[in-house]
Design a protein around this motif. Sequence first.
Motif, PDB file in Angstrom:
ATOM      1  N   SER A  51       4.535  -5.165  -2.404  1.00  0.00           N
ATOM      2  CA  SER A  51       5.041  -6.160  -3.363  1.00  0.00           C
ATOM      3  C   SER A  51       6.530  -6.354  -3.124  1.00  0.00           C
ATOM      4  O   SER A  51       7.191  -5.501  -2.535  1.00  0.00           O
ATOM      5  N   GLU A  63      13.836  -4.054 -11.448  1.00  0.00           N
ATOM      6  CA  GLU A  63      12.852  -4.200 -10.374  1.00  0.00           C
ATOM      7  C   GLU A  63      11.590  -4.957 -10.798  1.00  0.00           C
ATOM      8  O   GLU A  63      10.823  -5.414  -9.956  1.00  0.00           O
ATOM      9  N   GLU A  64      11.363  -5.059 -12.114  1.00  0.00           N
ATOM     10  CA  GLU A  64      10.135  -5.714 -12.572  1.00  0.00           C
ATOM     11  C   GLU A  64      10.378  -7.104 -13.164  1.00  0.00           C
ATOM     12  O   GLU A  64       9.426  -7.821 -13.487  1.00  0.00           O
ATOM     13  N   PHE A  93      13.927  -6.072  -3.729  1.00  0.00           N
ATOM     14  CA  PHE A  93      13.305  -4.763  -3.922  1.00  0.00           C
ATOM     15  C   PHE A  93      11.907  -4.840  -3.326  1.00  0.00           C
ATOM     16  O   PHE A  93      11.069  -5.620  -3.785  1.00  0.00           O
ATOM     17  N   LEU A  95       8.436  -2.891  -2.187  1.00  0.00           N
ATOM     18  CA  LEU A  95       7.558  -1.724  -2.149  1.00  0.00           C
ATOM     19  C   LEU A  95       6.882  -1.784  -0.786  1.00  0.00           C
ATOM     20  O   LEU A  95       6.079  -2.691  -0.510  1.00  0.00           O
ATOM     21  N   GLY A  99       4.395   2.654   0.524  1.00  0.00           N
ATOM     22  CA  GLY A  99       4.865   2.999  -0.824  1.00  0.00           C
ATOM     23  C   GLY A  99       6.354   3.297  -0.921  1.00  0.00           C
ATOM     24  O   GLY A  99       6.827   3.742  -1.962  1.00  0.00           O
ATOM     25  N   GLU A 100       7.116   3.051   0.179  1.00  0.00           N
ATOM     26  CA  GLU A 100       8.563   3.291   0.131  1.00  0.00           C
ATOM     27  C   GLU A 100       9.216   2.296  -0.827  1.00  0.00           C
ATOM     28  O   GLU A 100       8.784   1.158  -0.924  1.00  0.00           O
ATOM     29  N   LYS A 101      10.284   2.745  -1.495  1.00  0.00           N
ATOM     30  CA  LYS A 101      11.083   1.814  -2.301  1.00  0.00           C
ATOM     31  C   LYS A 101      12.294   1.413  -1.461  1.00  0.00           C
ATOM     32  O   LYS A 101      13.134   2.249  -1.126  1.00  0.00           O
ATOM     33  N   TYR A 103      15.587  -1.246  -0.806  1.00  0.00           N
ATOM     34  CA  TYR A 103      16.538  -2.160  -1.443  1.00  0.00           C
ATOM     35  C   TYR A 103      17.269  -2.888  -0.319  1.00  0.00           C
ATOM     36  O   TYR A 103      18.186  -2.350   0.285  1.00  0.00           O
ATOM     37  N   ASP A 260      10.013  -3.969   5.833  1.00  0.00           N
ATOM     38  CA  ASP A 260       8.954  -3.880   4.809  1.00  0.00           C
ATOM     39  C   ASP A 260       8.218  -2.539   4.885  1.00  0.00           C
ATOM     40  O   ASP A 260       7.074  -2.425   4.469  1.00  0.00           O
TER      41      ASP A 260
END
Length: 309
Positions: A51, A63-64, A93, A95, A99-101, A103, A260
Amino acid sequence: MGKSMKFTDLDQYLFGQGTNYEIYKKMGAHPTTYRRKKGVYFAVWAPNAQSVSVIGEFNGWDEEANPMKKVGPIGVYEVFVPGAKIGQLYKFFILGAHGEKLYKADPYANEAELRPGTASRITDITDYKWKDATWIKNREKFDEKVEPMAIYEVHPGSWMRHPGRDDDGFYSYRDLAKSLISYVKEMGYTHIELMGISEYPFDGSWGYQVTGYYAPTSRYGTPEDFAYLVNECHKNKIGVILDWVPAHFPKDAHGLVEFDGTATYEYADARKGEHPDWGTKIFDYSKNEVKNFLIGSALMWVENYHVDG
């Protein structure tokens, strides 16, 4: 506008072919009006992301707050953020695939935060009032095989400094328009070749490890200031050539590396994807989207900033 706000089926097709030559008008951040609201349209390519959302000063870096929508299979995400304004900082941001975050600064940003900051800045590069029509017209008749050319190569960050200042004393684009042009004219040069203008994080690289292929470095001023420098050169019959570095890019976390969560812009195979001498990543030219990113950057400097070569 169909299913997509701005990044249309045709845009996706051309991007997939590597021939979306006006990509810089779609990707990145563009102030616009949508459904009668003023705001900013954002688009980013992150094909293997789980995402993507846009975070920035307009949403408290939440982030949301502004999730982006994937438009079609090629992996472009877009969103319109009402109320976002020119001058505000932002990042994507992501994902990542595993599953890495992440920035990330915007690969297509037209302006970047002054280092050591690493965010992108919303700007509008479309409304500069050019006054170099005579130069542009005469340029078509210029024959480099016949007419004299003498090129003065200059690194703006070290050519001249204001002594005793905390900010490295760099000459701004507007300072250079005064002092550099008069010097070059006096010395009889026809062209200025500027080193390291695309945005980069590390001063010591002199601009040869680029993170912002669509942004003049903020060390010396704004995109408008850079346009002013080119405009003044042209008014004084001086051509402007840029050093442009499509070979490799640095591993800074906010940059293009594993954008990504996978090798997006670089070769996945480390034997091809790593430059051992420089500790940098090498672009994967087999991907049409990567070729399009680079060709689009070269065209942006020529079309939007009237650069001569």
